[in-house]
Design an enzyme around this catalytic site. Structure first.
Site, PDB file in Angstrom:
ATOM      1  N   ARG A 116      32.176  31.747  47.286  1.00 44.09           N
ATOM      2  CA  ARG A 116      32.304  33.110  47.797  1.00 44.09           C
ATOM      3  C   ARG A 116      32.506  34.160  46.698  1.00 44.09           C
ATOM      4  NH1 ARG A 116      34.278  34.675  52.930  1.00 44.09           N
ATOM      5  NH2 ARG A 116      34.552  32.508  53.515  1.00 44.09           N
TER       6      ARG A 116
ATOM      7  N   GLY B 248      39.165  31.715  51.073  1.00 44.77           N
ATOM      8  CA  GLY B 248      38.337  31.346  52.226  1.00 44.77           C
ATOM      9  C   GLY B 248      38.203  32.430  53.270  1.00 44.77           C
TER      10      GLY B 248
ATOM     11  N   THR C  16      35.129  22.871  53.562  1.00 48.85           N
ATOM     12  CA  THR C  16      34.144  23.953  53.578  1.00 48.85           C
ATOM     13  C   THR C  16      34.270  24.886  54.785  1.00 48.85           C
ATOM     14  OG1 THR C  16      32.622  22.311  54.474  1.00 48.85           O
ATOM     15  CG2 THR C  16      32.421  22.808  52.134  1.00 48.85           C
TER      16      THR C  16
ATOM     17  N   ALA D 148      44.739  28.479  59.892  1.00 51.70           N
ATOM     18  CA  ALA D 148      44.973  28.392  58.448  1.00 51.70           C
ATOM     19  C   ALA D 148      46.132  27.446  58.129  1.00 51.70           C
ATOM     20  CB  ALA D 148      45.270  29.782  57.896  1.00 51.70           C
TER      21      ALA D 148
ATOM     22  N   HIS E 170      73.710  38.728  66.950  1.00 52.52           N
ATOM     23  CA  HIS E 170      73.564  39.793  67.934  1.00 52.52           C
ATOM     24  C   HIS E 170      73.552  41.140  67.234  1.00 52.52           C
ATOM     25  CE1 HIS E 170      74.002  42.001  71.656  1.00 52.52           C
ATOM     26  NE2 HIS E 170      74.955  42.714  71.069  1.00 52.52           N
TER      27      HIS E 170
END
Ligand code: FAD
Ligand code: NAI
Length: 470
Positions: A38, A43, A147, A325, A449
């Site tokens: 890429r 990715g 891939t 992912a 809280h």
């Protein structure tokens, strides 16, 4: 990097599965290389998925709040304007910073990074078609295929990423479309549909099934659908898209009821095709090494991520399981551990899912439908955010926590949350499931809280007694 070096581990694909596997392998003392075509690491997730979508979701939410909610919060702002190019710039900055960060991690961990397309030419040999135009060869004693996946296309509807877009185009539209039609009411459709709806588009979602949210708990899917409709999204459920054609600057989408019936034509300026994703193995040369894929194109593996060629493993979106992912990352670590001679483990029963809309939806473990079908006797505890003090102070009270526990052992079986910050809150549920906690374990654990997490504790109480605040 020198040509023809032999590595202990070569990873093909630099997404969350691949880059994490590479870093882990290197950390375990293996000489490691990662091949990515890429031009940047991370990715789908970092480049055109998780990260840019979350940037747009966050900033479009703030814009929408500024425009429609600030006044009621006592903040007077005038003339709130959308600056879309700037919003896109912020998104690109987040992406670039993070992808560059992974290059830094590769250097730090001594992972060699090959920029180019990897293809098997022998059982241990990969040819890299470099982005710089040069070819090189990489040898690996062990190889991990990572891939990933790509959008499934809709037959007969050509994607131009302008008028007919996948998620990639929908992350970079140059202007807000008047009408956006989304094919598929799964996670991408709901997240990106929300982004453009907040920025001013009229958004309709056509979904084949009777519910949105691709497999989430049925009760929550119904509530979530109501919340999104209140925000302005329109849903056409049980509806099949037949075909679509571009007509000048419009796209005409023909639909009919899923069970058959009268056809209808819908018109849109932009159509987002989000009907799922498919594994990427094209051009990888799997045939050169005889690796088997299943009928959906997923690489077949065993429980140690081994393909039918044992020194070649496979992880992430390109093989079985949910396309997330963090699932790919867990598998990356486990695969590296197996290669290093250890034992890897991924607990597929505790992988959380999150839809990053507002409110968010998050779940882990079994849905009520799944528990019912398993025949286990169960109890359900719910607690609405309307009764949670922090949600009230935040004026952000939509949603609930739903906990399902085993009626005999009290073990937590599933947790389903719609609410502000549900994606962060689910971490506690994941831990509870991982440790085999009972709902009483959670109910007797002190929660600060005022926090949203108190709703989680009270839902746990509600499974076997009563909550205090509702
Ligand atoms: P990928 O991330 O797809 O990476 C595979 C890489 O391999 C790619 O970069 C590709 O270029 C490279 N490659 C492929 N073939 C070759 C080859 N022959 N040689 C060299 N390189 C090659 N998941 C979440 O958990 N949370 C989210 O919020 C989330 N949001 C998403 C939003 C969108 C819009 C999309 C599309 C996806 C989202 N996902 C999300 C899913 C997530 O992106 C994927 O599950 C994840 O990226 C899968 O990781 P992977 O490493 O298996 O594959
Ligand atoms: P999806 O599988 O989540 O949803 C696709 C939807 O399209 C389904 O509901 C399906 O019934 C519907 N559909 C399929 N064909 C259709 C047709 N012809 N007409 C009408 N509806 C049709 O897939 P999506 O949304 O494309 O996302 C792909 C994957 O990416 C997700 O499964 C998820 O794993 C990942 N993702 C995760 C995110 C997150 O974790 N927050 C965000 C975005 C994507």
């Amino acid at each position: 990097v020198a040509d023809d070096v032999e590595y202990d581990t070569v990873v093909i694909g630099g997404g969350p599965g691949g880059y994490v596997a590479a870093i882990k392998a290197a950390q375990l003392g293996l000489k490691t290389a990662c091949i990515e075509k890429r031009g940047s690491l991370g990715g789908t997730c970092l480049n055109v998925g998780c990260i840019p979508s979350k940037s747009l979701l966050n900033n479009s939410h703030i814009y929408h709040q500024a425009k429609h909610e600030f006044k009621a919060r006592g903040i007077d702002v005038s003339d709130v304007q959308l600056n879309l190019p700037k919003m896109m710039e912020a998104k690109d900055k987040a992406v670039t910073g993070l992808t560059k960060g992974i290059e830094g991690l590769f250097k730090k961990n001594k992972v060699d990074y090959f920029k180019g397309h990897g293809r098997f030419i022998g059982l241990h040999d990969i040819e890299v078609d470099g982005l710089d135009g040069n070819k090189s060869h990489v040898k690996g004693k062990n190889i991990i295929i990572a891939t990933g996946s790509e959008p499934t296309s809709f037959k007969g509807l050509e994607v131009d990423e302008k008028q007919v877009v996948t998620s990639t185009g929908a992350l970079s539209l140059e202007k807000v479309p008047d009408k956006l039609l989304v094919i598929g009411g799964g996670i991408i459709g709901l997240e990106l549909g929300s982004v453009w709806q907040r920025l001013g588009a009229d958004v309709s979602v056509v979904e084949y099934l009777g519910a949105i949210g691709a497999g989430m708990d049925g009760e929550l899917a119904k509530q979530f659908s109501k919340i999104l409709q209140k925000q302005g999204l329109k849903f056409k459920l049980n509806t099949k898209v037949l075909d679509a054609q571009k007509q000048d600057d419009k796209v005409i989408v023909n639909v009919e009821p899923a069970q058959g019936g009268d056809k209808e034509s819908l018109e849109a300026d932009v159509v987002l095709v989000s009907i799922g994703r498919r594994p990427v193995t094209e051009g990888l040369g799997l045939e050169n090494v005889g690796i088997d894929v299943d009928e959906r194109g997923r690489v077949k593996i065993d429980s140690q991520f081994r393909t039918n060629v044992p020194h070649i493993r496979c992880i992430g979106d390109v093989t079985y399981g949910v396309m997330l992912a963090h699932k790919a990352e867990e598998e990356g670590i486990a695969a590296a551990e197996y290669i290093a001679g250890g034992h890897g483990e991924v607990n597929y029963g505790t992988i959380p899912s999150v839809i990053y809309t507002h409110p968010e939806v998050a779940w882990c473990g079994k849905t009520e439908e799944e528990v019912k079908a398993s025949g286990t006797k169960y109890r359900v505890g719910t607690f609405p955010f309307l009764a949670n003090s922090r949600a009230r102070t935040n004026t952000d009270t939509e949603g609930l926590v739903k906990m399902i526990s085993d009626a005999e052992t009290d073990r937590i079986l599933g947790v389903h949350i719609i609410g502000p910050n549900a994606g962060e809150m689910i971490a506690e549920a994941v831990l509870a499931l991982e440790y085999g906690a009972s709902s009483e374990d959670i109910a007797r654990t002190c929660h600060a809280h005022p926090t949203l997490a108190e709703a989680f504790k009270e839902a746990a109480m509600a499974t076997y007694e009563k909550p205090i605040h509702f």
